[in-house]
Design a protein around this motif. Structure first.
Motif, PDB file in Angstrom:
ATOM      1  N   GLY A 115       0.888  -1.178  -0.134  1.00  0.00           N
ATOM      2  CA  GLY A 115      -0.047   0.048  -0.013  1.00  0.00           C
ATOM      3  C   GLY A 115       0.990   1.233   0.128  1.00  0.00           C
ATOM      4  N   PHE A 116       1.857   1.068   0.697  1.00  0.00           N
ATOM      5  CA  PHE A 116       2.907   2.358   0.825  1.00  0.00           C
ATOM      6  C   PHE A 116       3.501   2.425  -0.673  1.00  0.00           C
ATOM      7  CE2 PHE A 116       7.222   3.844   1.598  1.00  0.00           C
ATOM      8  CZ  PHE A 116       7.115   5.114   1.980  1.00  0.00           C
ATOM      9  N   ARG A 117       3.905   1.551  -1.135  1.00  0.00           N
ATOM     10  CA  ARG A 117       4.506   1.669  -2.486  1.00  0.00           C
ATOM     11  C   ARG A 117       3.481   2.222  -3.483  1.00  0.00           C
ATOM     12  NH1 ARG A 117       7.814  -2.608  -5.170  1.00  0.00           N
ATOM     13  NH2 ARG A 117       8.421  -1.707  -7.066  1.00  0.00           N
ATOM     14  N   SER A 118       2.044   2.033  -3.604  1.00  0.00           N
ATOM     15  CA  SER A 118       1.236   2.666  -4.472  1.00  0.00           C
ATOM     16  C   SER A 118       1.050   4.183  -3.806  1.00  0.00           C
ATOM     17  CB  SER A 118      -0.297   1.936  -3.925  1.00  0.00           C
ATOM     18  OG  SER A 118      -0.090   0.653  -4.443  1.00  0.00           O
ATOM     19  N   ALA A 119       1.182   4.434  -2.729  1.00  0.00           N
ATOM     20  CA  ALA A 119       1.030   5.930  -2.183  1.00  0.00           C
ATOM     21  C   ALA A 119       2.319   6.660  -2.752  1.00  0.00           C
ATOM     22  CB  ALA A 119       0.712   5.848  -0.549  1.00  0.00           C
ATOM     23  N   LEU A 120       3.175   5.939  -2.598  1.00  0.00           N
ATOM     24  CA  LEU A 120       4.493   6.763  -3.358  1.00  0.00           C
ATOM     25  C   LEU A 120       4.380   7.081  -4.773  1.00  0.00           C
ATOM     26  CD1 LEU A 120       7.485   4.940  -1.866  1.00  0.00           C
ATOM     27  CD2 LEU A 120       6.806   7.156  -1.315  1.00  0.00           C
ATOM     28  N   GLY A 121       3.555   6.498  -5.479  1.00  0.00           N
ATOM     29  CA  GLY A 121       3.013   6.787  -6.918  1.00  0.00           C
ATOM     30  C   GLY A 121       2.703   8.156  -6.833  1.00  0.00           C
ATOM     31  N   THR A 122       1.823   8.571  -5.884  1.00  0.00           N
ATOM     32  CA  THR A 122       1.519  10.050  -6.066  1.00  0.00           C
ATOM     33  C   THR A 122       2.142  11.148  -5.397  1.00  0.00           C
ATOM     34  OG1 THR A 122       0.124   9.608  -4.331  1.00  0.00           O
ATOM     35  CG2 THR A 122      -1.035   9.195  -6.627  1.00  0.00           C
ATOM     36  N   SER A 123       3.330  10.655  -4.853  1.00  0.00           N
ATOM     37  CA  SER A 123       4.224  11.491  -3.855  1.00  0.00           C
ATOM     38  C   SER A 123       4.890  12.592  -4.616  1.00  0.00           C
ATOM     39  CB  SER A 123       5.428  10.607  -3.078  1.00  0.00           C
ATOM     40  OG  SER A 123       6.212   9.912  -3.765  1.00  0.00           O
ATOM     41  N   GLY A 124       5.075  12.560  -5.926  1.00  0.00           N
ATOM     42  CA  GLY A 124       5.989  13.319  -6.808  1.00  0.00           C
ATOM     43  C   GLY A 124       7.570  13.187  -6.865  1.00  0.00           C
ATOM     44  N   LEU A 125       7.675  12.012  -6.384  1.00  0.00           N
ATOM     45  CA  LEU A 125       9.368  11.631  -5.927  1.00  0.00           C
ATOM     46  C   LEU A 125       9.556  11.038  -7.500  1.00  0.00           C
ATOM     47  CD1 LEU A 125       9.463  10.166  -2.681  1.00  0.00           C
ATOM     48  CD2 LEU A 125      10.692  12.108  -3.312  1.00  0.00           C
ATOM     49  N   ARG A 126      10.661  11.295  -7.879  1.00  0.00           N
ATOM     50  CA  ARG A 126      11.204  10.562  -9.222  1.00  0.00           C
ATOM     51  C   ARG A 126      11.330   8.853  -9.028  1.00  0.00           C
ATOM     52  NH1 ARG A 126      16.977  13.583  -9.837  1.00  0.00           N
ATOM     53  NH2 ARG A 126      17.026  12.516  -8.010  1.00  0.00           N
ATOM     54  N   PRO A 127      11.116   8.023  -9.958  1.00  0.00           N
ATOM     55  CA  PRO A 127      11.177   6.755  -9.709  1.00  0.00           C
ATOM     56  C   PRO A 127      12.157   5.977  -9.247  1.00  0.00           C
ATOM     57  CG  PRO A 127      10.383   7.359 -12.048  1.00  0.00           C
ATOM     58  CD  PRO A 127      10.810   8.438 -11.366  1.00  0.00           C
ATOM     59  N   GLY A 128      13.400   6.558  -9.346  1.00  0.00           N
ATOM     60  CA  GLY A 128      14.508   6.016  -8.611  1.00  0.00           C
ATOM     61  C   GLY A 128      14.582   6.364  -7.272  1.00  0.00           C
ATOM     62  N   ASP A 129      14.244   7.530  -6.882  1.00  0.00           N
ATOM     63  CA  ASP A 129      14.094   7.884  -5.527  1.00  0.00           C
ATOM     64  C   ASP A 129      13.052   7.112  -4.921  1.00  0.00           C
ATOM     65  OD1 ASP A 129      16.042   9.763  -5.884  1.00  0.00           O
ATOM     66  OD2 ASP A 129      14.724  11.340  -6.008  1.00  0.00           O
ATOM     67  N   ARG A 130      11.842   6.873  -5.265  1.00  0.00           N
ATOM     68  CA  ARG A 130      10.806   6.059  -4.812  1.00  0.00           C
ATOM     69  C   ARG A 130      11.227   4.602  -4.570  1.00  0.00           C
ATOM     70  NH1 ARG A 130       6.945   8.212  -8.939  1.00  0.00           N
ATOM     71  NH2 ARG A 130       7.322   6.113 -10.013  1.00  0.00           N
ATOM     72  N   ASP A 131      11.909   4.049  -5.427  1.00  0.00           N
ATOM     73  CA  ASP A 131      12.688   2.909  -5.222  1.00  0.00           C
ATOM     74  C   ASP A 131      13.403   2.691  -3.949  1.00  0.00           C
ATOM     75  OD1 ASP A 131      10.915   2.003  -7.456  1.00  0.00           O
ATOM     76  OD2 ASP A 131      12.626   1.686  -8.893  1.00  0.00           O
ATOM     77  N   ASP A 132      14.465   3.633  -4.071  1.00  0.00           N
ATOM     78  CA  ASP A 132      15.486   3.825  -2.884  1.00  0.00           C
ATOM     79  C   ASP A 132      14.723   3.875  -1.762  1.00  0.00           C
ATOM     80  OD1 ASP A 132      17.462   3.387  -4.666  1.00  0.00           O
ATOM     81  OD2 ASP A 132      18.126   5.500  -4.352  1.00  0.00           O
ATOM     82  N   LEU A 133      13.584   4.596  -1.374  1.00  0.00           N
ATOM     83  CA  LEU A 133      12.957   5.047  -0.406  1.00  0.00           C
ATOM     84  C   LEU A 133      12.264   3.979   0.024  1.00  0.00           C
ATOM     85  CD1 LEU A 133      12.031   6.974   1.804  1.00  0.00           C
ATOM     86  CD2 LEU A 133      10.346   7.802   0.419  1.00  0.00           C
ATOM     87  N   LEU A 134      11.365   3.075  -0.752  1.00  0.00           N
ATOM     88  CA  LEU A 134      10.672   1.960  -0.565  1.00  0.00           C
ATOM     89  C   LEU A 134      11.561   0.591   0.094  1.00  0.00           C
ATOM     90  CD1 LEU A 134       7.944   0.371  -0.700  1.00  0.00           C
ATOM     91  CD2 LEU A 134       8.640  -0.506  -2.811  1.00  0.00           C
ATOM     92  N   HIS A 135      12.930   0.523  -0.376  1.00  0.00           N
ATOM     93  CA  HIS A 135      13.674  -0.256  -0.003  1.00  0.00           C
ATOM     94  C   HIS A 135      14.194  -0.104   1.325  1.00  0.00           C
ATOM     95  CE1 HIS A 135      17.050  -3.081  -0.077  1.00  0.00           C
ATOM     96  NE2 HIS A 135      17.911  -2.130   0.141  1.00  0.00           N
ATOM     97  N   LEU A 136      14.491   1.134   1.415  1.00  0.00           N
ATOM     98  CA  LEU A 136      15.193   1.661   2.917  1.00  0.00           C
ATOM     99  C   LEU A 136      13.899   1.558   3.727  1.00  0.00           C
ATOM    100  CD1 LEU A 136      17.158   4.908   1.845  1.00  0.00           C
ATOM    101  CD2 LEU A 136      18.095   2.648   2.822  1.00  0.00           C
TER     102      LEU A 136
END
Length: 196
Positions: A136-157
């Motif tokens: 669910g957090f991954r889906s929410a990150l889709g609308t966060s405005g972060l770049r795809p690479g940053d979203r992946d890093d943030l999700l991993h961390l």
């Protein structure tokens, strides 16, 4: 294993061999029997299957005890330091208070509160809900405005930190369960060998 003179890396290698043989052996024995079990062979076969299933439970518990890259169990101080390091990395990449608030809520949901003892049910099945919340957090990150690479890093961390916090809170319960499992698993192996 008992006679080894090398590092913990050799112990990890023995564990991998043990797991491989513990899975492939029963599969080959099952194929060899052509799915026909009679008499004493049946007792040996089913005792082997119980040992194998018990091994899956042991592996499940083993991987939930946080360890270093060399396989050495981390102390509580090391776990807290690693969690703090991950928190700083997450805060650096979150890009705003809204995302951090979402991460804090996720952590509170995933980690049992300190004022009550973690349950056995939570230990065995709780990570299913945590994984769902992380999706669910991954889906929410889709609308966060972060770049795809940053979203992946943030999700991993975030995933690493949430699981680390959760496993730290369950650490004593996990160690206790692993010790009980060991008491159960070893005699089953000897029973199987006696029947064979």
């Amino acid at each position: 294993k008992r006679l080894r003179r090398g590092s913990s890396a050799s112990l990890r290698g023995w564990l991998e061999i043990h797991l491989f043989c513990g899975i492939v052996g029963p599969v080959l024995v099952t194929l060899h029997t052509a799915f026909k079990f009679n008499g004493i062979v049946s007792a040996a076969y089913w005792s082997m299957m119980i040992v194998m299933l018990s091994g899956f439970m042991g592996r499940y518990l083993y991987v939930r005890i946080p360890r270093s890259l060399r396989g050495v169990e981390l102390s509580r101080g090391e776990l807290d330091a690693k969690a703090q390091q991950l928190h700083e990395a997450v805060a650096e990449r979150a890009g705003g208070a809204q995302v951090m608030a979402h991460i804090d809520a996720l952590e509170q949901r995933a980690v049992p509160s300190r004022d009550r003892t973690p349950s056995w049910i939570g230990l065995l099945f709780g990570e299913i809900g945590v994984r769902r919340a992380l999706r669910g957090f991954r889906s929410a990150l889709g609308t966060s405005g972060l770049r795809p690479g940053d979203r992946d890093d943030l999700l991993h961390l975030t995933t690493e930190r949430v699981l680390l916090l959760r496993r730290t809170e369950y650490l004593q319960r996990t160690k206790k369960a692993f010790a009980l499992w060991h008491v159960f698993h070893l005699p089953l192996v000897y029973v199987m060998l006696v029947i064979v």
